[in-house]
Design a protein around this motif. Structure first.
Motif, PDB file in Angstrom:
ATOM      1  N   LEU A   1      -2.423   8.137  10.031  1.00 54.98           N
ATOM      2  CA  LEU A   1      -2.140   7.486  11.313  1.00 54.98           C
ATOM      3  C   LEU A   1      -2.078   8.491  12.460  1.00 54.98           C
ATOM      4  O   LEU A   1      -2.447   8.171  13.589  1.00 54.98           O
ATOM      5  CB  LEU A   1      -0.836   6.688  11.243  1.00 54.98           C
TER       6      LEU A   1
ATOM      7  N   ILE B   1      -4.205  -2.888   2.415  1.00 57.35           N
ATOM      8  CA  ILE B   1      -3.943  -1.456   2.369  1.00 57.35           C
ATOM      9  C   ILE B   1      -3.257  -1.121   1.053  1.00 57.35           C
ATOM     10  O   ILE B   1      -2.541  -1.940   0.498  1.00 57.35           O
ATOM     11  CB  ILE B   1      -3.122  -0.973   3.584  1.00 57.35           C
TER      12      ILE B   1
ATOM     13  N   THR C   1      -1.148   2.241   6.871  1.00 57.40           N
ATOM     14  CA  THR C   1      -2.508   2.267   6.353  1.00 57.40           C
ATOM     15  C   THR C   1      -2.447   2.694   4.892  1.00 57.40           C
ATOM     16  O   THR C   1      -1.353   2.826   4.333  1.00 57.40           O
ATOM     17  CB  THR C   1      -3.423   3.186   7.204  1.00 57.40           C
TER      18      THR C   1
ATOM     19  N   ASN D   1      -0.087   8.018   4.358  1.00 53.05           N
ATOM     20  CA  ASN D   1      -0.051   7.011   5.416  1.00 53.05           C
ATOM     21  C   ASN D   1       0.178   7.623   6.805  1.00 53.05           C
ATOM     22  O   ASN D   1      -0.675   7.497   7.685  1.00 53.05           O
ATOM     23  CB  ASN D   1       1.008   5.963   5.039  1.00 53.05           C
TER      24      ASN D   1
ATOM     25  N   VAL E   1      -3.133  -7.006   5.316  1.00 56.93           N
ATOM     26  CA  VAL E   1      -3.003  -6.649   6.727  1.00 56.93           C
ATOM     27  C   VAL E   1      -3.014  -7.947   7.529  1.00 56.93           C
ATOM     28  O   VAL E   1      -3.908  -8.779   7.367  1.00 56.93           O
ATOM     29  CB  VAL E   1      -4.162  -5.721   7.171  1.00 56.93           C
TER      30      VAL E   1
ATOM     31  N   SER F   1      -2.595  -2.536  10.909  1.00 55.84           N
ATOM     32  CA  SER F   1      -3.272  -1.384  10.328  1.00 55.84           C
ATOM     33  C   SER F   1      -4.597  -1.131  11.042  1.00 55.84           C
ATOM     34  O   SER F   1      -5.211  -2.073  11.547  1.00 55.84           O
ATOM     35  CB  SER F   1      -3.540  -1.630   8.840  1.00 55.84           C
TER      36      SER F   1
END
Length: 183
Positions: A89, A48, A16, A85, A62, A42
């Motif tokens: 997540l 992203i 992401t 990132n 993505v 993602s």
């Protein structure tokens, strides 16, 4: 002759905004060069944002939103680093479930830099020998991992490395383990 070790294999790259740019782009290049079909997955659609350490880098398209992704459709997964990132997540239950599905199915996983943070949340590090960015050492040890400071560590299909300097070794071992399939 072209490298076809991963011909017919489909690989997810879960990321992401805030991924370390080269930790996504270099593994994707290596996977495609070995014949893999690669999809960037993602939680968000569109693009992203990558980073070059603290500075904004390029955006990456993505290929599939996480809500429409199923781990059973992939043979392996790559978890790039960057601080932002994996931290984002870790807060996404669907991302953690997605990663956990790979671990439970014993599919190969490659995680670099801060990427292993997500493996802690997916309960996939206990008893595993691995490495990461140095600041994750205590987190990984507290989650039961045998953390070592090495360029690349392979443990039964799990490939981990510390930072972008390790990418040549990381990519080589990732392709090798992904070619072997389930462990």
């Amino acid at each position: 002759m072209a490298d076809a070790r991963l011909q017919g294999r489909k690989v997810a790259v879960l990321a992401t905004d805030g991924f370390e740019q080269v930790e996504l782009t270099k593994p994707v290049e290596a996977l495609k060069a070995a014949g893999a079909q690669v999809e960037v997955v993602s939680p968000k659609a569109g693009e992203i944002q990558g980073y070059n350490h603290h500075d904004k880098g390029d955006t990456v398209a993505v290929d599939r939103e996480l809500a429409q992704a199923n781990a059973s459709d992939y043979d392996a997964i790559v978890l790039p680093g960057g601080v932002i990132n994996p931290d984002q997540l870790r807060l996404e239950p669907k991302a953690i479930d997605f990663i956990r599905a790979f671990a439970e199915a014993k599919k190969p996983i490659a995680a670099i830099c801060h990427g292993p943070w997500t493996l802690i949340n997916a309960e996939a590090v206990d008893g595993r020998r691995m490495t990461s960015w140095p600041s994750l050492e205590a987190d990984l040890k507290n989650a039961g991992a045998d953390w070592v400071d090495e360029e690349v560590v392979v443990d039964d299909g799990l490939v981990t490395s510390r930072n972008p300097d390790d990418l040549p070794a990381f990519c080589a071992k990732m392709v090798e383990e992904f070619a072997e399939g389930r462990h």
